[in-house]
Structure formats: C-alpha cells, structure tokens
Design a protein around this motif. Structure first.
Motif, PDB file in Angstrom:
ATOM      1  N   GLU A 193       0.830  -1.207   0.000  1.00 27.40           N
ATOM      2  CA  GLU A 193       0.000   0.000   0.000  1.00 27.40           C
ATOM      3  C   GLU A 193       0.866   1.259   0.000  1.00 27.40           C
ATOM      4  O   GLU A 193       0.585   2.222  -0.721  1.00 27.40           O
ATOM      5  N   THR A 194       1.935   1.245   0.792  1.00 29.15           N
ATOM      6  CA  THR A 194       2.831   2.407   0.875  1.00 29.15           C
ATOM      7  C   THR A 194       3.556   2.644  -0.444  1.00 29.15           C
ATOM      8  O   THR A 194       3.695   3.778  -0.903  1.00 29.15           O
ATOM      9  N   TYR A 195       4.013   1.559  -1.070  1.00 30.00           N
ATOM     10  CA  TYR A 195       4.713   1.680  -2.354  1.00 30.00           C
ATOM     11  C   TYR A 195       3.798   2.286  -3.413  1.00 30.00           C
ATOM     12  O   TYR A 195       4.225   3.146  -4.205  1.00 30.00           O
ATOM     13  N   TYR A 196       2.535   1.888  -3.423  1.00 29.69           N
ATOM     14  CA  TYR A 196       1.621   2.422  -4.418  1.00 29.69           C
ATOM     15  C   TYR A 196       1.189   3.852  -4.100  1.00 29.69           C
ATOM     16  O   TYR A 196       0.814   4.605  -4.998  1.00 29.69           O
ATOM     17  N   LYS A 197       1.268   4.252  -2.824  1.00 29.28           N
ATOM     18  CA  LYS A 197       1.114   5.677  -2.491  1.00 29.28           C
ATOM     19  C   LYS A 197       2.242   6.473  -3.141  1.00 29.28           C
ATOM     20  O   LYS A 197       2.035   7.563  -3.670  1.00 29.28           O
ATOM     21  N   GLU A 198       3.446   5.916  -3.074  1.00 31.11           N
ATOM     22  CA  GLU A 198       4.598   6.558  -3.711  1.00 31.11           C
ATOM     23  C   GLU A 198       4.363   6.724  -5.211  1.00 31.11           C
ATOM     24  O   GLU A 198       4.607   7.786  -5.786  1.00 31.11           O
ATOM     25  N   VAL A 199       3.870   5.667  -5.844  1.00 28.86           N
ATOM     26  CA  VAL A 199       3.682   5.691  -7.291  1.00 28.86           C
ATOM     27  C   VAL A 199       2.547   6.631  -7.698  1.00 28.86           C
ATOM     28  O   VAL A 199       2.716   7.483  -8.574  1.00 28.86           O
ATOM     29  N   ILE A 200       1.389   6.485  -7.055  1.00 27.05           N
ATOM     30  CA  ILE A 200       0.209   7.244  -7.480  1.00 27.05           C
ATOM     31  C   ILE A 200       0.174   8.648  -6.892  1.00 27.05           C
ATOM     32  O   ILE A 200      -0.087   9.628  -7.601  1.00 27.05           O
ATOM     33  N   ASP A 201       0.450   8.757  -5.581  1.00 32.14           N
ATOM     34  CA  ASP A 201       0.300  10.051  -4.911  1.00 32.14           C
ATOM     35  C   ASP A 201       1.526  10.933  -5.010  1.00 32.14           C
ATOM     36  O   ASP A 201       1.482  12.103  -4.622  1.00 32.14           O
ATOM     37  N   PHE A 202       2.640  10.385  -5.520  1.00 29.80           N
ATOM     38  CA  PHE A 202       3.830  11.221  -5.704  1.00 29.80           C
ATOM     39  C   PHE A 202       4.296  11.193  -7.157  1.00 29.80           C
ATOM     40  O   PHE A 202       4.211  12.187  -7.859  1.00 29.80           O
ATOM     41  N   PHE A 203       4.758  10.036  -7.641  1.00 25.55           N
ATOM     42  CA  PHE A 203       5.246   9.970  -9.022  1.00 25.55           C
ATOM     43  C   PHE A 203       4.196  10.469 -10.020  1.00 25.55           C
ATOM     44  O   PHE A 203       4.523  11.198 -10.963  1.00 25.55           O
ATOM     45  N   MET A 204       2.926  10.059  -9.808  1.00 20.54           N
ATOM     46  CA  MET A 204       1.874  10.389 -10.770  1.00 20.54           C
ATOM     47  C   MET A 204       0.976  11.530 -10.289  1.00 20.54           C
ATOM     48  O   MET A 204      -0.094  11.763 -10.852  1.00 20.54           O
ATOM     49  N   HIS A 205       1.414  12.232  -9.267  1.00 18.06           N
ATOM     50  CA  HIS A 205       0.657  13.389  -8.781  1.00 18.06           C
ATOM     51  C   HIS A 205       0.550  14.424  -9.902  1.00 18.06           C
ATOM     52  O   HIS A 205       1.540  14.696 -10.599  1.00 18.06           O
ATOM     53  N   ILE A 282       5.567  -2.248 -10.187  1.00 15.48           N
ATOM     54  CA  ILE A 282       4.788  -3.244  -9.467  1.00 15.48           C
ATOM     55  C   ILE A 282       5.632  -3.801  -8.313  1.00 15.48           C
ATOM     56  O   ILE A 282       6.850  -3.959  -8.450  1.00 15.48           O
ATOM     57  N   ILE A 283       4.990  -4.076  -7.187  1.00 13.31           N
ATOM     58  CA  ILE A 283       5.690  -4.690  -6.055  1.00 13.31           C
ATOM     59  C   ILE A 283       4.898  -5.906  -5.587  1.00 13.31           C
ATOM     60  O   ILE A 283       3.662  -5.904  -5.607  1.00 13.31           O
ATOM     61  N   ASP A 284       5.619  -6.959  -5.201  1.00 14.42           N
ATOM     62  CA  ASP A 284       4.971  -8.182  -4.708  1.00 14.42           C
ATOM     63  C   ASP A 284       5.957  -8.859  -3.755  1.00 14.42           C
ATOM     64  O   ASP A 284       6.612  -9.841  -4.115  1.00 14.42           O
ATOM     65  N   PRO A 285       6.075  -8.347  -2.528  1.00 12.11           N
ATOM     66  CA  PRO A 285       7.101  -8.838  -1.605  1.00 12.11           C
ATOM     67  C   PRO A 285       6.992 -10.327  -1.303  1.00 12.11           C
ATOM     68  O   PRO A 285       5.888 -10.874  -1.212  1.00 12.11           O
ATOM     69  N   GLU A 286       8.142 -10.961  -1.136  1.00 14.24           N
ATOM     70  CA  GLU A 286       8.157 -12.359  -0.711  1.00 14.24           C
ATOM     71  C   GLU A 286       7.986 -12.426   0.806  1.00 14.24           C
ATOM     72  O   GLU A 286       8.578 -11.630   1.551  1.00 14.24           O
ATOM     73  N   VAL A 287       7.181 -13.374   1.256  1.00 10.59           N
ATOM     74  CA  VAL A 287       6.861 -13.523   2.676  1.00 10.59           C
ATOM     75  C   VAL A 287       7.189 -14.956   3.115  1.00 10.59           C
ATOM     76  O   VAL A 287       6.862 -15.920   2.416  1.00 10.59           O
TER      77      VAL A 287
END
Length: 332
Positions: A193-205, A282-287
C-alpha cells in the motif's frame, strides 16, 4: 563520522565509506532531487539522491550486507544527472536508465576509482554489475534496498507514513539466501500500500506531472539551442536552472517561468491539458509463511487487488488540467 538518518537512526561510518561520502561525486548528490522537477513546484518534495544513497548503504549494513555491497549501495546513484529521471523523458528513453548507461564514464572521470584502489577494491567489480548485489538491487516485483529506501524515505518525508509504521516494517524485514523477505503478510500488505502511495500520490501526482512536462520542454529546447549540453547535466539541479535562467532565450525563459510552487492543477480525465504515462512499477514482496517463501499476492487478496489497481492506473496515465500557472506577485 556519525550519521543520523531519519529512517535508520544513528550509525558510525569510517574508513572507505567515510571517504566516499566526503568525495565530490557523493557530495554533488546533495543537489540532485529524487523527484526531478518536483521540488520546483512543491518545495516540500525535497528528498535528495544524497540522502537516498546514504540510506541504501545504511539499510544494507543494517541487514548484514557485506562492506562491498554497502559501497555499491552508496555509489548506485552516483551518475544521476540533474533532475534525476527527467533526462529520460528529454531523450525519450523509455527504460528510464540513462544514469546506468553513463555510470562507467562518470566513475572513471572522478576520484572514486582512486579511493577504492586505496583500500584494495576495483571499481569495475563494485559499480558496473548490480546483479551481484542481491540486497541492493532486484528486478521488480521483488523487494530490494533501493526500492525499499526510496519508498520509506519519500513517504516518511511527505507525511504519508509514521515513524512507528516504519519501525514495525523494518522489524519484519530480513535477508534469506541473499534476498530481502518479510516475516508476516501484514507487513507485506502495508508496504504494498505504501509503495503504491509513492507511485500514485507522488510519481503520478498531477503537480509532479506538470513540473516534469515543462522542465522536459525547457531542457529539450536548451539542448537543441546549445544553451546546455549533456555534460552540463552532470552539475546540480540549481546550477542547471541558473544556466537556463541566464540564457536570455525567450522560449526557454517563458517555459521556466511557469514552473513554480504557485501552480494549481487537478486530475481531470474529461478536460485535460497534459497526459503522461510513467514507467509501470509493481511490487509483490516475498513472505516467509509457515516456513515457505511465497509472493504476498498468493497469500493476500489485498495485495492482488492493489496490484490490479496500479496496473489500471499505469495503463491510463495521469490526465492533468491546469487551473492556474500564474505566479503570484507579493507586494510588500
């Protein structure tokens, strides 16, 4: 040297790491902003490549990475030009990797090889092949020190996440077989969720898109008219802006006058002035779940849904309507 970092806290750094940090190429990164044109339209968007490079090195150190990998982390952005990835739009480089293409030339023209040689290292082994540093760099959608640090650093600096959230995430982050993993799905969901905030709310602001668009136009015109050359872009952001402002070229001046913090823009897919697509991220962390490593999208509906959302947004791009680009004049 004692370093106090907003994300990782206080660390003592000496020897080769200290010499590299104090070197001219690393110090130049204090004048290179992560977000390219972003600081020109919003002074609060002011994280620098220097902060990020230090952060990547500290994260690798925190996770037990070797000294060589810490050095690689410190140097991984050394060849970024002024305004970071703006140059990729100027020269229409879709891979957004111009800085990687020139890293050998930049390194060889600096004192970095001599510093490394003094301590018995060959710069070619450390800088020219990121694939050997598996904590530092990983192909998307995996976690890596570069991707994790710029996300935490930007989102923390811009008030999107709290210090407590960052601490809890880092407590769940470790390295297995040379790769970053997380230890619970909640941490993976939070980072996604945080990574996509970076992408949408900052990079694509919309404001960021606006700043990029005009700065790209200004730099293209400046290169075409030989006001600047590509070597000039190895200066700092402010130094290049000073060259443009002193050019007396009316086309260039007309463009850069519109790049300022007073601009008002909004997202408007129905009535827009600018449309831009950015690199799909895209991000998909390993758990590590029940003793088995799995991608978080396999374990979490939230991660899958968020990934679909970002792919849709990336495919659509940003539609920006300029409400006002007039610079307010304050009369005292």
């Amino acid at each position: 040297m004692i370093i106090t970092d907003r994300i990782y806290g206080e660390f003592k750094v000496d020897g080769i790491l200290e010499e590299i940090i104090r070197s001219k190429p690393l110090q130049r990164l204090k004048g290179i902003h992560q977000g390219g044109a972003s600081y020109l339209v919003n002074p609060n968007w002011n994280v620098t490549r220097y902060e990020h490079s230090i952060g990547v090195m500290l994260l690798i150190k925190k996770l037990g990475g070797s000294l060589k990998e810490q050095i690689a982390g410190l140097l991984h952005d050394i060849s970024h030009t002024a305004f970071s990835h703006v140059i990729d739009f100027v020269i229409e480089n879709d891979e957004e990797d111009y800085h990687e293409k020139i890293v050998k030339t930049v390194i060889e023209g600096s004192d970095i090889p001599n510093i490394l040689n003094k301590y018995g290292y060959d710069y070619k082994e450390i800088v020219l092949d990121d694939s050997v540093w598996t904590i530092l760099e990983q192909p998307a959608p995996n976690l890596c020190a570069d991707r994790v640090d710029y996300t935490l650093r930007d989102m923390s600096a811009y008030g999107q996440i709290t210090p407590l959230e960052v601490r809890l995430f880092l407590e769940n982050l470790s390295v297995k077989d040379g790769k970053m993993i997380l230890h619970n799905i909640e941490a993976a969901e939070w980072f996604t969720e945080t990574y996509y905030k970076e992408v949408i709310d900052f990079f694509m602001h919309p404001l960021n898109i606006y700043g990029y668009d005009l700065l790209v136009k200004a730099l293209k015109a400046s290169l075409m008219k030989q006001v600047i050359n590509l070597d000039d872009l190895l200066r700092t952001d402010d130094e290049v802006m000073d060259i443009l402002r002193s050019s007396e070229d009316q086309e260039i001046l007309s463009i850069i006058r519109k790049i300022h913090p007073g601009v008002i823009v909004k997202e408007d897919p129905c009535s827009w002035d600018l449309h831009r697509k950015t690199k799909i991220r895209i991000i998909d962390p390993e758990v590590l779940h029940e003793g088995i490593l799995s991608n978080s999208s396999v374990l979490s509906q939230n991660v899958r849904a968020t990934g679909k959302k970002i792919l849709k947004k990336a495919a659509e791009g940003s539609f920006v309507r300029i409400v006002s680009d007039e610079k307010k004049v304050i009369i005292r």
